[in-house]
Each structure stands twice: as structure tokens, then as C-alpha cells.
Enzyme design. Structure first.
Site, PDB file in Angstrom:
ATOM      1  N   CYS A 154       0.840  -1.368  -0.204  1.00 10.22           N
ATOM      2  CA  CYS A 154      -0.683  -0.133   0.143  1.00 10.22           C
ATOM      3  C   CYS A 154       0.648   1.257  -0.061  1.00 10.22           C
ATOM      4  CB  CYS A 154      -0.868  -0.136   1.120  1.00 10.22           C
ATOM      5  SG  CYS A 154      -2.048  -1.079   0.917  1.00 10.22           S
ATOM      6  N   HIS A 287      -2.530   8.489   6.223  1.00  9.30           N
ATOM      7  CA  HIS A 287      -2.887   7.213   5.751  1.00  9.30           C
ATOM      8  C   HIS A 287      -4.320   6.859   6.572  1.00  9.30           C
ATOM      9  CE1 HIS A 287      -1.979   3.487   3.800  1.00  9.30           C
ATOM     10  NE2 HIS A 287      -2.086   3.010   5.082  1.00  9.30           N
ATOM     11  N   HIS A 322     -10.132   2.577  -0.074  1.00  3.81           N
ATOM     12  CA  HIS A 322      -8.393   3.103   0.177  1.00  3.81           C
ATOM     13  C   HIS A 322      -7.756   2.005  -0.867  1.00  3.81           C
ATOM     14  CE1 HIS A 322      -3.988   1.591   1.721  1.00  3.81           C
ATOM     15  NE2 HIS A 322      -4.525   0.952   2.436  1.00  3.81           N
TER      16      HIS A 322
END
Length: 598
Positions: A154, A287, A322
Site C-alpha cells: 500500500c 493514511h 483505500h
């Protein structure tokens, strides 16, 4: 810059959605999955629509990740250069971050319909090559002289931006188009489901009632060049890339440590490199995935960095979901929009405070925005932060790298030629540790738990550290063509034979390309720079180039570079061998310790 996400098909549409608090999280529409109960952040276009608008022939095998990447990169390139003739004399690099790559095609074809063409699109480097192939200069020649692929789960796209900026800084290229792309796939939707961290409602980062994340997809790229180069060609400068930090939490394959060590170090490194005081950050694009673990860990790390002067912060994942490997690039674009439009995106969905989290920005007054921090964290604790600042032509800047490749030599590594700057020394080499020797370096429990490639990778790297006398290197950089492919194949078999509920979380977490590098960091308790290159036969050279930049810039005194690949029967039958090393049928592991010449 260019961006494609669940809230818009270009920069302007994304800006409007952010300013008007319009989320793109919705029920599954395009992904052919049985799990309709989870909300996702899908790009609002089918593959056929994108292919038509990009004038890509319907017979041209192009994955969704590639289509998203081409779309966003095209917007960035057109905004930066306008006419193709402006690129005639430029040395351009495409630096791409991805993990899923062409998995959406592979998982449909596995196992009976695999072909060389499908597998060309499967791997991360193949995705980058396909995106690059779309772009030409006005004379028809290839736009990109260099094509580089990072795959760190990620944090892939943010690491690609960091690498692109540092290549420009070193004078290795004139222009870097850097970012990342990621499409939703059955593979990674069910992988995250197996971890039990998906929310069936819209995610609520930092809220006390948060239940997990919504997966998303998209792509974003930014064009990076030096100030001098931009001014010479009359470019409009949007912002300044002030500094970056990457560190490894070295704690767990998926969970973040309670004290957020990796996140803390990444943010602290970014502030140091940017020469920006903590109190001068006005906004943090966090994040903030919406999981219990991530949000509390990131909050604690922010507290460690900023103490009682925490800047305003928010997570934009309730807008987009996400987008995993593409998230860092999408949120970098959002950070630039925050600077250039002087606004802070709200943390949608937040209602009730959590004792382990700070309260995010949900509207109201805010200071004028001059410096934004953008965070992107990943499996294995691969944590990255960058600082983007308002452009100020009065602020002088000089690179701290002294002519990275003004003098270099070629050396033999793994049966091929690798270029190495004159000042960099290959200090120690360790070839693959034999199976009978592995127990000297890895505990029996780990021997049972890990795939053969991961066991071999760990044992070989640990032996290199022991034999070289450098027990904990300053940085770990891994090179791999296809990653931990045996675990990926096991997952595809499960999905094919047992359905979407059959996936095992341990297999999923260890199937990422950066698993070898992060497991090694955990074993060594190494919190330093950590990244993985996955661009076919070029992977090792790209890893070595980054190692040299770390050494010559003074960011590291020693760097461990590892090379790890494995073969599988299914893949070897179909792989186009010209893209990979000549001996690809043989499993390979090697470890190299690099230092500076004294």
C-alpha cells in the site's frame, strides 16, 4: 498531475468532490464478485469505456490497472507538456508503483487459459511497460527512457514518487512521471476479507465506532523536475517536493506496532530532509484506513512527532476507499490541491472521539496552507511520508547528491552486467543458502510457516549479514521479477476450486512482492529504508541504483540488496522468457552488501 479515483475522472472532478464532501464509496458495480455486501471505491467507468476513450483496440489485452494508469498518466503529461514536441529532448522516466497489476486478467484465466500474453500483463513490471508503451514523442519514438517499478504493497505509489524525485535530484533524468495504479480484483478483495478488516458501511477513519476499511481503486501520477528545468521550459510549477522519509516498522506482516515506530521514523525523516519544523506543517493527509489498529498506531506516531502541537489532519479514504498501491499517489494529488486551493478535505463519517486517536478535521477554520505532510503505510510496516510545500522561487535549493553517475563501472552479478558508481563498493556477496543449511539461520517454526522462496531469501540475507560483519544494515532493498509467486498460485487455486470464501490470511499477507524485504527487517529489527523493485530482468539494476543513491546521498552507510525469485510449473510453461533472467527456471536467491569506498 493526473488522477482517476472513485470521486472523479480527472483532477478538477476530484477537487470538486473533495470541496463538496462527495464520497465515491458505493456498492460493487464493476468487479465480478459474490461479495456484494462490502462497499468499495470503484472508478465510475467500465474497462470498455476507458478503452474506447483511450483509443485502445478491443483486441489489445489491457488490464484494468493499466487502463487506469494510462488514463491518469495522460492527464499529467498533457498538463505538464501540452504538445508532444515539448518532450523531444527530455530524458524521461516512468516510475510506477503497483501490486495487483494484471491480476484481474490472470485470475479469470487461471489455470486453463494462461498464455504468454496474459502473463506478460500479470507482473508489476509488465503493467509499467504497457503504460509506457502508450506514450510516444512527436517523432513516434518512446517517451520514456527509463521504466521503473516498485511494489511495496500500500505504500508503492508514494515510494515511486520518492524515487522519481530523487532520480531528478541526482540528475539521472530530466523529468520523472511518478505515481501508481491499482484496480480492484477478486484476489485482493478476498484477501482483505480474510483479514476481517473490511467495513460493510462507509469507513470512518479515527472514529471510536470504526469497523474497518473500504477497498478502492484508481491511479495518479505527478510530473517532477528541477526548478531550473521547469523555469527554462516555462512550466507552471504547482508545488515543491520538500522532503521524504521511508522506514520499516519491523513489527508484523500486517499490523502496525502500538507505538507506530515505522510511521514515527518516516515522518521524522521527512521533516529532517525537508528542513521544515514540525510546527510549520499545517495539514497532514493521514493514511487513516479506518481499521482499529492503523488509526490508533498512526495517531500515536503523530503524537510522538508533533507532541502537543498536532497539525490539522484528515483521511480522504472515506472519499475514495483505500486504493492500496495507488493510494499514496492519489493522496499526493489531494495534498497538492490542498496547497494550491488553500483548503483541507474533511474526514468524512467521523462522529465520536476515540481515546486512542486524535480528532480529525471535520470542517471549520484553518490556517493558510504552506506545508502538507502525506502519509502512506503498508503491509510489513513499509511506511513512507512526504512533505509538499508551496512553491517559493526565492527559496534556493541544492541537491545533496554529487553527480551520481559521473563515473561508473560494470561488474558481473547473477550472470549479467550491473553498473556501479566508482565510489560504491560491493563489500560482500552471498549465494543462495542450501536447504540443509537453512536451520542455521531460521527457526523451525518459521521454516514450517514460510514458502520455500521466503525461507531461502531470509537464510541467504541473514548469512550475508553475519559473514559481512554488518549485523543490521542501514537499508534493505529487494529485487524480484514475480514476487512470492507460489503463494499467489495457491490462492488462485483456492479461489478457483473452493470459491471466494476459501482464502487463508497467512497466504495473502505473504503473497505481496515486498514480503521478503519486510520479513528480513522484522528478523533483524531493522527500521531503516526498505523497498522492493519488481521490473522483470531490470529489477536487480533498479535495486542497485537505489542502493547507490542511498549511499552517495549520505542516507545510509551500508545497504543490503537481495535478489529473490522462484519458478512454478504453471508459469514456466507460459512465461515469455525474454523478459526475465536467462536461468529463470532455476529458483534464485542472492544477497549483496554495498558500502562506500573509503
Amino acid at each position: 498531475m493526473g488522477v482517476l479515483s472513485a470521486i472523479g475522472n480527472n483532477v478538477e472532478e476530484n477537487l470538486v468532490s473533495l470541496q463538496q464532501n462527495c464520497s465515491g464509496i458505493a456498492p460493487v458495480n464493476y468487479l465480478n464478485t459474490s461479495h456484494k455486501e462490502f462497499l468499495v471505491g470503484e472508478v465510475k467507468m467500465s474497462n470498455d469505456e476507458m478503452r474506447s476513450k483511450l483509443a485502445i483496440d478491443e483486441d489489445d489485452l489491457t488490464s484494468r490497472s493499466e487502463l487506469l494508469g494510462i488514463w491518469a498518466a495522460r492527464e499529467a503529461i498533457e498538463e505538464a507538456f501540452g504538445e508532444p514536441k515539448a518532450l523531444a529532448q527530455q530524458r524521461c522516466a516512468l516510475v510506477n508503483g503497483t501490486t495487483v497489476a494484471g491480476m484481474d486478467i490472470t485470475e479469470k484465466a487461471y489455470p486453463d487459459k494462461l498464455t504468454a500474453e496474459i502473463l506478460d500483463n500479470h507482473d508489476c513490471g509488465g503493467c509499467t511497460e504497457k503504460i509506457a508503451k502508450y506514450f510516444k514523442k512527436s517523432d513516434g519514438s518512446a517517451l520514456f527512457n527509463q521504466k521503473i517499478t516498485l511494489s511495496t504493497a500500500c505504500s508503492s505509489a508514494l515510494n515511486a514518487i520518492i524515487r522519481g524525485a530523487r532520480m531528478v535530484d541526482a540528475g539521472d533524468v530530466d523529468v520523472a512521471v511518478c505515481g501508481g495504479t491499482e484496480a480492484l480484483s477478486i484476489f485482493h478483495l478476498n484477501g482483505f476479507k480474510s483479514l476481517m478488516i473490511l467495513d460493510d458501511e462507509r469507513c470512518r477513519p479515527f472514529d471510536s465506532e470504526r469497523k474497518g476499511l473500504n477497498l478502492g481503486e484508481g491511479a495518479a501520477y505527478i510530473v517532477v523536475e528541477t526548478e531550473e528545468h521547469a523555469l527554462t521550459r516555462g512550466a507552471k510549477i504547482l508545488a515543491t517536493f520538500s522532503g521524504a522519509g521511508n522506514a520499516c516498522d519491523a513489527f508484523h506482516s500486517t499490523a502496525s506496532s502500538e507505538n507506530g515506530e515505522g510511521a514515527f521514523r518516516a515522518m521524522a525523516f521527512a521533516l529532517t530532509e525537508a528542513h521544515v519544523a514540525a510546527q510549520d506543517i499545517q495539514y497532514i493527509n493521514a493514511h487513516g484506513t479506518g481499521t482499529i489498529n492503523n488509526d490508533s498506531s498512526e495517531s500515536y506516531a503523530i503524537k510522538r512527532v508533533f507532541h502537543d502541537r498536532t497539525p490539522l489532519f484528515s483521511s480522504t479514504k472515506a472519499f475514495t476507499g483505500h486504493a492500496t498501491s495507488a493510494a499514496g499517489a492519489i493522496e499526493t494529488v489531494f495534498s497538492v490541491l490542498s496547497l494550491t486551493n488553500n483548503f483541507i478535505p474533511q474526514n468524512l463519517g467521523w462522529q465520536s472521539p476515540c481515546e486512542k486517536c486524535f480528532e480529525p478535521y471535520i470542517g471549520g477554520e484553518h490556517p493558510e496552507i504552506h506545508n502538507v505532510m502525506c502519509n502512506s503505510f503498508a503491509f510489513g510496516g513499509n511506511d513512507s511520508s512526504i512533505i509538499i510545500s508551496s512553491y517559493n522561487k526565492e527559496k534556493a535549493y541544492k541537491s545533496n547528491i554529487d553527480a551520481l553517475y559521473e563515473e561508473y563501472r560494470e561488474i558481473e552479478l547473477q550472470g549479467g552486467k550491473i553498473r556501479l558508481p566508482k565510489r560504491v563498493k560491493l563489500f560482500h556477496v552471498t549465494e543462495a543458502v542450501e536447504d540443509c543449511e537453512m536451520r542455521n539461520y531460521i527457526s523451525p517454526m518459521k521454516t514450517r510457516r514460510y514458502s520455500h522462496m521466503l525461507k531461502r531469501a531470509l537464510a541467504t540475507a541473514l548469512k550475508c549479514c553475519s559473514d559481512s560483519g554488518i549485523c543490521v544494515p542501514d537499508a534493505i532493498i529487494n529485487a524480484t521479477s514475480l514476487g512470492n509467486i507460489q503463494d499467489s498460485v495457491k490462492i488462485m487455486k483456492q479461489l478457483k476450486n473452493e470459491g471466494e470464501d476459501a482464502m487463508y490470511p497467512a497466504l495473502f499477507t505473504l503473497s505481496t512482492h515486498n514480503s521478503a524485504a519486510t520479513l528480513l527487517a522484522m528478523e533483524l529489527h531493522c527500521h531503516g529504508y526498505n523497498t522492493t523493485y519488481s521490473h522483470r530482468a531490470q529489477s536487480l539494476q533498479q535495486a542497485v541504483d537505489d542502493a547507490c543513491e542511498q549511499l552517495l546521498s549520505g542516507r545510509a552507510m551500508n545497504v543490503l540488496v537481495t535478489l529473490n525469485d522462484e519458478a512454478t510449473e504453471e508459469y514456466n510453461e507460459s512465461l515469455n522468457k525474454e523478459h526475465y533472467s536467462p536461468d529463470y527456471k532455476t529458483d534464485v536467491s542472492a544477497a549483496y552488501m554495498f558500502t562506500l569506498e573509503v
